[in-house]
Design a protein around this motif. Structure first.
Motif, PDB file in Angstrom:
ATOM      1  N   LYS A 499     -14.868 -11.738   5.744  1.00 13.40           N
ATOM      2  CA  LYS A 499     -13.698 -12.384   5.131  1.00 13.40           C
ATOM      3  C   LYS A 499     -14.012 -13.853   4.813  1.00 13.40           C
ATOM      4  O   LYS A 499     -13.722 -14.339   3.700  1.00 13.40           O
ATOM      5  CB  LYS A 499     -12.499 -12.303   6.080  1.00 13.40           C
ATOM      6  CG  LYS A 499     -11.238 -12.931   5.509  1.00 13.40           C
ATOM      7  CD  LYS A 499     -10.072 -12.846   6.494  1.00 13.40           C
ATOM      8  CE  LYS A 499      -8.844 -13.537   5.924  1.00 13.40           C
ATOM      9  NZ  LYS A 499      -7.703 -13.517   6.887  1.00 13.40           N
ATOM     10  N   LYS A 502     -16.471 -14.126   1.928  1.00 16.72           N
ATOM     11  CA  LYS A 502     -15.849 -13.926   0.610  1.00 16.72           C
ATOM     12  C   LYS A 502     -15.049 -15.152   0.183  1.00 16.72           C
ATOM     13  O   LYS A 502     -15.126 -15.604  -0.968  1.00 16.72           O
ATOM     14  CB  LYS A 502     -14.942 -12.696   0.656  1.00 16.72           C
ATOM     15  CG  LYS A 502     -14.296 -12.355  -0.680  1.00 16.72           C
ATOM     16  CD  LYS A 502     -13.464 -11.092  -0.569  1.00 16.72           C
ATOM     17  CE  LYS A 502     -12.809 -10.757  -1.914  1.00 16.72           C
ATOM     18  NZ  LYS A 502     -11.965  -9.541  -1.818  1.00 16.72           N
ATOM     19  N   THR A 503     -14.261 -15.702   1.102  1.00 13.92           N
ATOM     20  CA  THR A 503     -13.434 -16.876   0.789  1.00 13.92           C
ATOM     21  C   THR A 503     -14.312 -18.077   0.415  1.00 13.92           C
ATOM     22  O   THR A 503     -14.021 -18.816  -0.529  1.00 13.92           O
ATOM     23  CB  THR A 503     -12.544 -17.245   1.987  1.00 13.92           C
ATOM     24  OG1 THR A 503     -11.821 -16.097   2.415  1.00 13.92           O
ATOM     25  CG2 THR A 503     -11.557 -18.336   1.615  1.00 13.92           C
TER      26      THR A 503
END
Length: 569
Positions: A499, A502-503
């Motif tokens: 996560k 990706k951010t």
């Protein structure tokens, strides 16, 4: 003489130290004469007042000698510590200027030894040299001359003893000097083994290799001990050998003196004076022997330090500039770190346009980091050309490359200091706005908000109070804050969860502008959004294209992609 050149700033102290030592030695040579006078003119006649006045003279000589000795110690210490402080700084500066290839050939373990143990040996050598080099020979020859002044026939013993002692010292020194050099070299091996074990302690414990590493260290250590024992054993002969010769000389001196006193040729005080001069010679020869050993160690260390200081400054070869249609061009580039037939990169060719985001993927040892090393100018290509903005990479100075490229290394390195100091490590002029933007893009805001002092929170050495993911995000912030035209992220997402990965990638894409970004990774999810992906395998470029194109055309990329999907499923 490179190491000793730093004494030039301490000329006055270097002259005053031995002069005060000579002054102390001069007063010391007068003591036996005063003692002889007390015996002959005071004790024999029972004149207590005369004895008292002569004893006061002895005290005066002792006080003046003490002041001279302390002054000499002060100036010698000031010269030695001052010169080696500058030497250590110069050595550190020289090490920082060495190329990556030179550092690889020398090795970090021996550089640490030369910065610490060898410089300390030089400091001790300078200190002892200034204190004893003139004093000990002065006492030996001065005592011999004074002995002839007291009694010529009795002093003939000195004429025999001193040369014999000189021969003993010379022979022992010739045997110990090469062995002490070997000790310093062996110390490098022990330090290398220690460094590897300390740095790799987690891996050693994970594979339960403690016993094997301990056994290998013991083998290295015992080898060092053997060398030290041999050198120490030979040098330890010095004291008993000199004691035997001196004591034989003393016995013969007293024997001759007693006969000459009995027949009234010389006085009892003269015999005592001769004995005292012989004792002074004994003490000073032992000091001189130890001084020579110390100086031999210092010379061996000096030669090792000089070998680094006198290394020729590495000069990059010049390359041919070319007008290219692309921002970055690799043309048939190969790299061999050891300049042999083992190539880390072999005949690599690709182009990158300004503002592109380029992914580099491949298995361990495929050459991903080698591409980064070449682009940053850490190493020169063995063959081929790298063109950056129509200029050969070899024609850029280190400062120019530093202004154009920011690198986030594979290993996230933190320094002891505040969070802010670590982020602005390469950008001291960064504004508060620059820092805040870098923190936001690198997803580091949560880290700082959870710290009670925020940006002023202290990070321990090597970031021991941070997790792996936190160190990586702060390292990325350090790279972003410089706002250079090229940003290289060398496997800098490996400790991040998917996560955060990706951010962070999305933030980089949104803020890139004209920045050209290289993302080196071992998982396809990190680079599948890139404008161009380079697939490396065993130093060869097996595919170039987008994620979709490579899935169809490159078997190696497809295998990595499927392997990564299995891990996440």
């Amino acid at each position: 003489m490179k190491s000793l050149s730093y004494l030039k700033d301490y000329k006055v102290q270097s002259i005053l130290a031995p002069l005060f030592k000579l002054l102390e030695a001069s007063f010391e040579l007068l003591v036996p004469l005063v003692v002889a006078d007390i015996i002959d003119n005071g004790i024999n006649s029972g004149d207590k007042a005369y004895i008292f006045h002569r004893c006061l003279l002895l005290v005066l000589l002792a006080v003046v000698g003490l002041i001279s000795a302390v002054s000499a110690q002060f100036f010698a210490a000031k010269s030695a510590t001052g010169a080696t402080t500058k030497l250590r700084s110069a050595l550190f500066k020289k090490i920082q200027s060495l190329s990556f290839s030179q550092l690889d050939s020398i090795g970090s373990a021996t550089l640490i030894t030369r910065m610490t143990s060898d410089v300390n040996q030089i400091q001790t050598g300078i200190n002892m040299f200034l204190r004893l080099l003139l004093r000990s020979p002065f006492i030996v020859f001065g005592a011999t001359i004074m002995a002839f002044y007291v009694d010529v026939k009795g002093a003939l013993v000195f004429a025999v003893v001193v040369p014999v002692l000189a021969i003993i010292v010379a022979v022992i020194m010739s045997l110990t000097i090469p062995r002490f050099k070997g000790v310093q070299n062996k110390l490098d091996s022990v330090l290398l083994r220690t460094k590897e074990n300390v740095k790799g302690v987690r891996v050693i414990r994970a594979f339960t290799r403690e016993d094997k590493e301990i056994a290998e260290f013991e083998e290295e250590n015992q080898s060092l001990v053997k060398l030290q024992n041999v050198a120490s054993w030979i040098s330890s002969i010095m004291n008993p050998a000199t004691f035997v010769v001196i004591n034989l000389g003393v016995i013969f001196l007293i024997y001759i003196g007693a006969i000459r006193v009995d027949v009234g040729v010389i006085s009892q005080g003269a015999v005592v004076a001769l004995y005292n001069y012989m004792s002074q010679i004994l003490v000073e020869l032992i000091k001189l022997a130890n001084l020579i050993i110390t100086e031999m160690k210092a010379i061996a260390s000096k030669n090792r330090v000089d070998a680094i200081l006198t290394m020729e400054e590495y000069k990059k070869p010049k390359g041919k500039d070319k007008k290219c249609d692309h921002y970055i061009t690799f043309e048939n580039v190969s790299l061999s770190y050891n300049k042999n037939n083992e190539y880390s990169l072999n005949n690599i060719s690709f182009t990158v346009d300004k503002g592109d985001t380029v992914g580099i993927i491949g298995g361990t040892g495929s050459g991903k980091t080698s591409v980064m090393n070449l682009l940053c100018g850490f190493y020169e290509p063995t063959s081929g050309d790298i063109i950056l903005n129509d200029k050969n990479i070899l024609n850029y100075s280190d400062e120019e490359l530093n202004d154009n490229i920011s690198v986030v290394m594979q290993k996230a390195t933190m320094f002891s200091g505040t969070v802010k100091e670590n982020i602005t490590f390469g950008a001291k002029n960064a504004t508060a706005e620059d820092i805040e933007k870098a923190i936001e893009i690198s997803q580091s805001k949560e880290i700082i908000s959870n710290k009670s002092k925020g940006l002023d929170e202290v990070i321990l050495e090597q970031g021991k109070n941070l997790s792996g993911g936190q160190k990586q995000r702060l390292s990325i912030a350090r790279g972003i804050v410089r706002n250079t035209p090229i940003l290289i992220l060398d496997d800098s997402f490996s400790a991040l969860d998917y996560k955060t990965d990706k951010t962070l990638r999305q933030s980089l894409a949104d803020s890139k502008g004209d920045r050209t970004t290289f993302i080196i990774s071992q998982r396809t999810s990190t680079i599948e959004h890139c404008d161009k992906i380079l697939v490396l395998n065993d130093g060869a470029l097996e595919g170039v294209g987008t994620h979709e194109e490579l899935l169809k055309s490159c078997e190696t990329y497809k295998d990595i992609y499927e392997s990564c999907n299995k891990e996440t499923s």
